[in-house]
Write a protein that holds these residues in place. Sequence first.
Motif, PDB file in Angstrom:
ATOM      1  N   GLU A   1     -10.541  16.653   1.018  1.00 33.99           N
ATOM      2  CA  GLU A   1     -10.326  17.628   2.098  1.00 33.99           C
ATOM      3  C   GLU A   1     -10.735  17.025   3.440  1.00 33.99           C
ATOM      4  N   GLY A   2     -10.000  17.370   4.482  1.00 35.65           N
ATOM      5  CA  GLY A   2     -10.329  16.954   5.849  1.00 35.65           C
ATOM      6  C   GLY A   2      -9.735  15.602   6.200  1.00 35.65           C
ATOM      7  N   ILE A   3      -9.222  15.499   7.410  1.00 34.88           N
ATOM      8  CA  ILE A   3      -8.530  14.277   7.843  1.00 34.88           C
ATOM      9  C   ILE A   3      -9.451  13.064   7.830  1.00 34.88           C
ATOM     10  N   ALA A   4     -10.681  13.207   8.318  1.00 35.38           N
ATOM     11  CA  ALA A   4     -11.614  12.065   8.352  1.00 35.38           C
ATOM     12  C   ALA A   4     -11.891  11.567   6.937  1.00 35.38           C
TER      13      ALA A   4
ATOM     14  N   THR B   1       0.822  -1.202   0.000  1.00 32.27           N
ATOM     15  CA  THR B   1       0.000   0.000   0.000  1.00 32.27           C
ATOM     16  C   THR B   1       0.858   1.254   0.000  1.00 32.27           C
ATOM     17  N   ARG B   2       2.055   1.161   0.560  1.00 36.50           N
ATOM     18  CA  ARG B   2       2.929   2.333   0.581  1.00 36.50           C
ATOM     19  C   ARG B   2       4.374   1.878   0.762  1.00 36.50           C
ATOM     20  N   GLU B   3       5.294   2.635   0.193  1.00 35.92           N
ATOM     21  CA  GLU B   3       6.719   2.375   0.357  1.00 35.92           C
ATOM     22  C   GLU B   3       7.399   3.499   1.128  1.00 35.92           C
ATOM     23  N   THR B   4       6.653   4.567   1.362  1.00 33.27           N
ATOM     24  CA  THR B   4       7.153   5.703   2.126  1.00 33.27           C
ATOM     25  C   THR B   4       6.079   6.108   3.126  1.00 33.27           C
ATOM     26  N   ASP B   5       6.389   7.073   3.948  1.00 35.56           N
ATOM     27  CA  ASP B   5       5.461   7.548   4.975  1.00 35.56           C
ATOM     28  C   ASP B   5       4.454   8.505   4.349  1.00 35.56           C
ATOM     29  N   ARG B   6       3.420   7.919   3.734  1.00 33.23           N
ATOM     30  CA  ARG B   6       2.399   8.741   3.095  1.00 33.23           C
ATOM     31  C   ARG B   6       1.060   8.020   3.128  1.00 33.23           C
ATOM     32  N   SER B   7       0.013   8.797   3.055  1.00 36.95           N
ATOM     33  CA  SER B   7      -1.343   8.279   2.923  1.00 36.95           C
ATOM     34  C   SER B   7      -1.595   7.985   1.449  1.00 36.95           C
ATOM     35  N   ILE B   8      -2.491   7.072   1.169  1.00 40.15           N
ATOM     36  CA  ILE B   8      -2.823   6.787  -0.229  1.00 40.15           C
ATOM     37  C   ILE B   8      -4.257   7.239  -0.552  1.00 40.15           C
ATOM     38  N   HIS B   9      -4.677   8.309   0.118  1.00 35.59           N
ATOM     39  CA  HIS B   9      -6.014   8.847  -0.181  1.00 35.59           C
ATOM     40  C   HIS B   9      -6.018   9.519  -1.549  1.00 35.59           C
ATOM     41  N   ASP B  10      -7.206   9.622  -2.127  1.00 36.19           N
ATOM     42  CA  ASP B  10      -7.356  10.273  -3.431  1.00 36.19           C
ATOM     43  C   ASP B  10      -6.987  11.742  -3.323  1.00 36.19           C
ATOM     44  N   GLN B  11      -6.383  12.243  -4.383  1.00 31.17           N
ATOM     45  CA  GLN B  11      -6.020  13.661  -4.434  1.00 31.17           C
ATOM     46  C   GLN B  11      -7.282  14.514  -4.406  1.00 31.17           C
ATOM     47  N   GLY B  12      -7.197  15.655  -3.773  1.00 29.30           N
ATOM     48  CA  GLY B  12      -8.310  16.583  -3.718  1.00 29.30           C
ATOM     49  C   GLY B  12      -9.275  16.353  -2.576  1.00 29.30           C
TER      50      GLY B  12
END
Length: 185
Positions: free
Chosen positions: A51-54, A38-49
Amino acid sequence: MDGGCSTAEGVPEKGINLEIMLALRDWLEAFGYHVEVTRETDRSIHDQGIEGIANQKSSDMDNRLALFNKYDNAVCISIHQNQFTDPKYSGAQMFYANTNSESEALAQSLQDQFRQQLQPQNQREIKLCGSELFLCYYCENPTVMVECGFLSNADEAALLTTEEYRQKVAFTIFSGIQQWLAHKK
């Protein structure tokens, strides 16, 4: 964006999880398995654009589930660390959902390998989860959430913050997957 739990010294779970997963990926690839992470670095894989943490967390989980369900005949492992208010608790524990008939056996194989290779005193049993563990419950493939240890336990946290122990944890998970696959055949 969500570091998970932390050691008493403030080391966040997310980095420990990532390093164990990358080492597990390397073991699996060395033995010829196709691995997607799901990830190779410290990042979220949420869709771009988004808004809001939840909303970003929700998008991230949906994208993780899509990857978990992308392939037929996949094995899905979600790596985590545990925490509890009482620091005496320790030991790895596997969580699975009964939505896939093979997840329980995979969880038991992983638990057995932790007991055999790293934690002979570990008496924890695998645990059935419900829809509160989104990835386990809604994944179509055999899926286990691996709680590698308790960051709230000082001794276990000290081990988990070392590269040597994280490598051992990754190899233990790899061995559990191998053992489960061998029994499947």
